[in-house]
Design a protein around this motif. Structure first.
Motif, PDB file in Angstrom:
ATOM      1  N   VAL A  36       0.874  -1.170   0.000  1.00 52.56           N
ATOM      2  CA  VAL A  36       0.000   0.000   0.000  1.00 52.56           C
ATOM      3  C   VAL A  36       0.910   1.218   0.000  1.00 52.56           C
ATOM      4  CG1 VAL A  36      -1.794   1.276   1.220  1.00 52.56           C
ATOM      5  CG2 VAL A  36      -1.793  -1.219   1.272  1.00 52.56           C
ATOM      6  N   ILE A  37       0.760   2.060  -1.026  1.00 49.67           N
ATOM      7  CA  ILE A  37       1.645   3.198  -1.239  1.00 49.67           C
ATOM      8  C   ILE A  37       0.811   4.479  -1.252  1.00 49.67           C
ATOM      9  CG2 ILE A  37       3.273   4.250  -2.887  1.00 49.67           C
ATOM     10  CD1 ILE A  37       4.316   1.639  -1.755  1.00 49.67           C
ATOM     11  N   ASP A  38       1.354   5.552  -0.692  1.00 48.55           N
ATOM     12  CA  ASP A  38       0.721   6.867  -0.788  1.00 48.55           C
ATOM     13  C   ASP A  38       0.765   7.283  -2.251  1.00 48.55           C
ATOM     14  OD1 ASP A  38      -0.174   9.453  -0.626  1.00 48.55           O
ATOM     15  OD2 ASP A  38       1.453  10.171   0.660  1.00 48.55           O
ATOM     16  N   MET A  43       8.045   8.563  -5.914  1.00 49.84           N
ATOM     17  CA  MET A  43       8.999   7.483  -5.642  1.00 49.84           C
ATOM     18  C   MET A  43       8.272   6.201  -5.222  1.00 49.84           C
ATOM     19  SD  MET A  43      11.894   8.604  -6.446  1.00 49.84           S
ATOM     20  CE  MET A  43      12.977   7.372  -5.775  1.00 49.84           C
ATOM     21  N   GLY A  44       7.225   6.338  -4.436  1.00 46.39           N
ATOM     22  CA  GLY A  44       6.452   5.170  -4.033  1.00 46.39           C
ATOM     23  C   GLY A  44       5.797   4.485  -5.216  1.00 46.39           C
ATOM     24  N   ILE A  45       5.251   5.280  -6.136  1.00 50.53           N
ATOM     25  CA  ILE A  45       4.586   4.717  -7.311  1.00 50.53           C
ATOM     26  C   ILE A  45       5.580   3.927  -8.163  1.00 50.53           C
ATOM     27  CG2 ILE A  45       3.415   5.273  -9.472  1.00 50.53           C
ATOM     28  CD1 ILE A  45       2.107   7.635  -7.989  1.00 50.53           C
ATOM     29  N   LEU A  56      -6.723   1.994  -6.828  1.00 54.24           N
ATOM     30  CA  LEU A  56      -6.593   3.299  -6.189  1.00 54.24           C
ATOM     31  C   LEU A  56      -7.722   3.447  -5.187  1.00 54.24           C
ATOM     32  CD1 LEU A  56      -5.386   6.202  -5.981  1.00 54.24           C
ATOM     33  CD2 LEU A  56      -7.012   6.854  -7.755  1.00 54.24           C
ATOM     34  N   ASN A  57      -7.382   3.609  -3.907  1.00 47.18           N
ATOM     35  CA  ASN A  57      -8.373   3.869  -2.862  1.00 47.18           C
ATOM     36  C   ASN A  57      -8.446   5.374  -2.641  1.00 47.18           C
ATOM     37  OD1 ASN A  57      -8.762   1.129  -2.492  1.00 47.18           O
ATOM     38  ND2 ASN A  57      -7.320   0.997  -0.811  1.00 47.18           N
ATOM     39  N   ILE A  58      -9.632   5.931  -2.809  1.00 54.27           N
ATOM     40  CA  ILE A  58      -9.848   7.363  -2.626  1.00 54.27           C
ATOM     41  C   ILE A  58     -10.590   7.544  -1.315  1.00 54.27           C
ATOM     42  CG2 ILE A  58     -10.852   9.455  -3.616  1.00 54.27           C
ATOM     43  CD1 ILE A  58     -10.877   7.877  -6.331  1.00 54.27           C
ATOM     44  N   HIS A  59      -9.958   8.198  -0.349  1.00 56.96           N
ATOM     45  CA  HIS A  59     -10.552   8.414   0.972  1.00 56.96           C
ATOM     46  C   HIS A  59     -11.155   9.813   1.012  1.00 56.96           C
ATOM     47  CE1 HIS A  59      -8.587   4.785   2.532  1.00 56.96           C
ATOM     48  NE2 HIS A  59      -7.555   5.159   1.811  1.00 56.96           N
ATOM     49  N   ALA A  60     -12.310   9.968   0.346  1.00 57.03           N
ATOM     50  CA  ALA A  60     -12.960  11.277   0.274  1.00 57.03           C
ATOM     51  C   ALA A  60     -14.455  11.103   0.484  1.00 57.03           C
ATOM     52  CB  ALA A  60     -12.686  11.933  -1.072  1.00 57.03           C
ATOM     53  N   ASP A  61     -15.035  12.056   1.182  1.00 56.68           N
ATOM     54  CA  ASP A  61     -16.487  12.072   1.330  1.00 56.68           C
ATOM     55  C   ASP A  61     -17.097  13.128   0.416  1.00 56.68           C
ATOM     56  OD1 ASP A  61     -16.404  10.094   3.317  1.00 56.68           O
ATOM     57  OD2 ASP A  61     -16.027  11.587   4.860  1.00 56.68           O
TER      58      ASP A  61
END
Length: 76
Positions: A36-38, A43-45, A56-61
């Motif tokens: 699991v990468i930010d 660099m993480g990607i 892709l997990n999107i943590h948005a309301d």
């Protein structure tokens, strides 16, 4: 949280993707296997296998529809 599959199969796509999502305050995570990468970390990607689609997990309301519309070119 919303999960979509995206494809980042070129360096230019990765750069434009990161530039696009850094405009938002919510969190984005890329999930590839057990990693699991930010998603805001270039660099993480590049540490992931980019030859196949990534979750892709999107943590948005708020503003989820706007985010999905902007990410449309990357969604598989």
């Amino acid at each position: 949280m919303k999960t979509v599959q995206i494809s980042l199969n070129s360096i230019d796509k990765v750069k434009s993707f990161v530039n696009t999502i850094t405009k938002y305050d919510c969190d984005f995570d890329l999930v590839s296997g057990r990693y699991v990468i930010d998603a805001k970390s270039i660099m993480g990607i590049f540490s992931l296998d980019l030859s196949k689609p990534i979750d892709l997990n999107i943590h948005a309301d708020d503003g989820l529809d706007e985010i999905l519309a902007i990410l449309a070119p990357y969604i598989v």
